[in-house]
Write an enzyme that holds these catalytic residues in place. Structure first.
Site, PDB file in Angstrom:
ATOM      1  N   ARG A  22       0.948  -1.289  -0.087  1.00 60.23           N
ATOM      2  CA  ARG A  22       0.306  -0.087   0.036  1.00 60.23           C
ATOM      3  C   ARG A  22       0.829   1.330   0.004  1.00 60.23           C
ATOM      4  O   ARG A  22       0.336   2.223  -0.949  1.00 60.23           O
ATOM      5  CB  ARG A  22      -0.884  -0.081   1.039  1.00 60.23           C
ATOM      6  CG  ARG A  22      -2.042  -1.130   1.185  1.00 60.23           C
ATOM      7  CD  ARG A  22      -2.964  -1.052   2.223  1.00 60.23           C
ATOM      8  NE  ARG A  22      -2.095  -1.422   3.521  1.00 60.23           N
ATOM      9  CZ  ARG A  22      -2.456  -1.150   4.551  1.00 60.23           C
ATOM     10  NH1 ARG A  22      -3.745  -0.319   5.045  1.00 60.23           N
ATOM     11  NH2 ARG A  22      -1.703  -1.167   5.672  1.00 60.23           N
ATOM     12  N   ASN A  40      -6.255  -2.571   1.916  1.00 61.69           N
ATOM     13  CA  ASN A  40      -6.165  -4.226   2.178  1.00 61.69           C
ATOM     14  C   ASN A  40      -7.493  -4.592   2.256  1.00 61.69           C
ATOM     15  O   ASN A  40      -8.493  -4.239   2.962  1.00 61.69           O
ATOM     16  CB  ASN A  40      -5.286  -4.748   3.549  1.00 61.69           C
ATOM     17  CG  ASN A  40      -3.867  -4.675   3.328  1.00 61.69           C
ATOM     18  OD1 ASN A  40      -3.323  -4.347   2.277  1.00 61.69           O
ATOM     19  ND2 ASN A  40      -3.220  -4.180   4.447  1.00 61.69           N
TER      20      ASN A  40
END
Length: 94
Positions: A22, A40
């Site tokens: 990320r 996520n």
């Protein structure tokens, strides 16, 4: 320069959690001038919502296959979005 705008939602599968994916995606998207977010998912995948110039979105989708060191992408599902409202930046969301 091509001024066409585009938005997609990309679901990235493989080893993409616990490897800094990320943060890496945020840096890549910001460098390309994209807006959107990355998060996520419960199934171990990562979803990225990307909005900006067509060429930058296409470049980012290609980069999602690479990921940071330690990532191993097995599949990316990309859905084109017809309408969208993007935040002014690119964020990591919970």
């Amino acid at each position: 320069m091509d001024d066409r705008k585009r938005a997609v939602q990309a679901r990235v599968h493989g080893t993409v959690q616990g490897v800094g994916y990320r943060i890496w995606a945020q840096g890549q998207a910001t460098a390309l001038g994209l807006a959107g977010w990355v998060r996520n998912e419960r199934d171990g995948s990562v979803t990225a919502w990307l909005a900006g110039h067509d060429a930058a979105v296409s470049t980012m989708v290609e980069r999602l296959w690479q990921g940071p060191a330690g990532a191993s992408v097995s599949r990316i599902d990309v859905d084109e979005l017809e309408t969208w409202t993007a935040p002014g930046d690119f964020r990591i969301i919970a």
